[in-house]
Design an enzyme around this catalytic site. Structure first.
Site, PDB file in Angstrom:
ATOM      1  N   GLU A 117       0.826  -1.209   0.000  1.00  0.00           N
ATOM      2  CA  GLU A 117       0.000   0.000   0.000  1.00  0.00           C
ATOM      3  C   GLU A 117       0.861   1.260   0.000  1.00  0.00           C
ATOM      4  OE1 GLU A 117      -4.008  -0.757   2.324  1.00  0.00           O
ATOM      5  OE2 GLU A 117      -2.319  -1.587   3.456  1.00  0.00           O
ATOM      6  N   GLU A 137      -3.781  -9.758   3.427  1.00  0.00           N
ATOM      7  CA  GLU A 137      -4.576  -9.505   4.631  1.00  0.00           C
ATOM      8  C   GLU A 137      -5.665 -10.540   4.874  1.00  0.00           C
ATOM      9  OE1 GLU A 137      -2.795  -5.475   3.638  1.00  0.00           O
ATOM     10  OE2 GLU A 137      -3.571  -7.189   2.525  1.00  0.00           O
TER      11      GLU A 137
END
Length: 262
Positions: A117, A137
């Site tokens: 990210e 995740e």
């Protein structure tokens, strides 16, 4: 020079290039709340400091750019604190994306979870051959919280982004290049020198125009703004700048332009 606990802030005065290094090698540079806050503070200082013209963002060591979030810290969050943590991470990473000074990620190893990210929030990405990217995740019962679901789709397309998010697959550097997730792949030993040369080439251009290009591209993805109108406004603003007069005069006089950012 400002001092941070988890970042190295090194300014090359003669070029205006700042190298910002995530410096938690014992944790594979994993992002905790303190590091995210330091990133936000550092980017604000970049914008406030006229000596800084562009940024290289990297991780310490050769194993990891940022290997992910600090999982131990995440386990202490509840729904309320998790939302705030996500919002703070998004704010920090948006400050990179919205910077009017170019920020290039030099990805020197694993860029997973929050690391992926963070790299995607930068304007450009140069990867070492050993770099690996992924949003794992869902393996933890989570989703990306710092803008990953948004930027991954913007960079690689909706279908491929959904596949990567749902499978948690890790992507090698050459595949990341093919997908458009990174701009260049280079040998590990050449990563910082290649990134520096790329940034130096960018910094020969008019600073105001560089910032307006970045803002206009970002406007396309902002539902609160109109991308084409932002571009038209920025185009018009260039015509009132000293850099425009210098650039066009230098072109007609067949000489290199000397830009001042005004």
């Amino acid at each position: 020079m400002p001092t941070f606990e988890n970042l190295l802030y090194e300014l090359e005065a003669e070029t205006g290039i700042l190298t910002l290094t995530i410096n938690r090698p014992d944790k594979l540079n994993a992002l905790n709340a303190a590091t995210i806050e330091e990133i936000r503070t550092a980017i604000q200082r970049v914008l406030d400091d006229p000596q800084v013209r562009g940024v290289i963002l990297t991780g310490s060591g050769h194993k990891a750019f940022v290997a992910g979030a600090d999982i131990a810290e995440l386990t202490r969050l509840d729904e309320i604190s998790a939302r705030r943590a996500s919002e703070r991470g998004q704010e920090a990473f948006c400050s990179i994306e919205e910077s009017t000074k170019p920020v290039i990620a030099a990805v020197n190893g694993f860029a997973l979870g929050g690391g992926c990210e963070l790299a995607m929030a930068c304007h450009l990405r140069v990867a070492a051959e050993n770099a690996r990217f992924g949003q794992p995740e869902v393996n933890l019962g989570l989703i990306p919280g710092y803008g990953g679901t948004q930027r991954l789709a913007q960079l690689v397309g909706k279908g491929r982004a959904i596949e990567l998010l749902l499978t948690a697959d890790m992507v090698k550097a050459d595949e990341a290049l093919r997908l458009g997730l990174v701009n260049h792949v280079v040998p590990q030993a050449e990563l910082l020198s290649f990134t520096r040369d790329l940034l130096l080439r960018i910094l020969t251009k008019a600073p105001l125009a560089l910032g307006l290009c970045l803002d206009s591209v970002n406007a396309y993805y902002d539902q609160q703004r109109h991308g084409y109108q932002t571009e038209a406004n920025a185009f018009a603003r260039c015509f009132g700048s000293e850099d425009f007069r210098e650039g066009t005069t230098a072109f007609l006089e067949k000489r290199p332009a000397v830009f001042t950012g005004n």
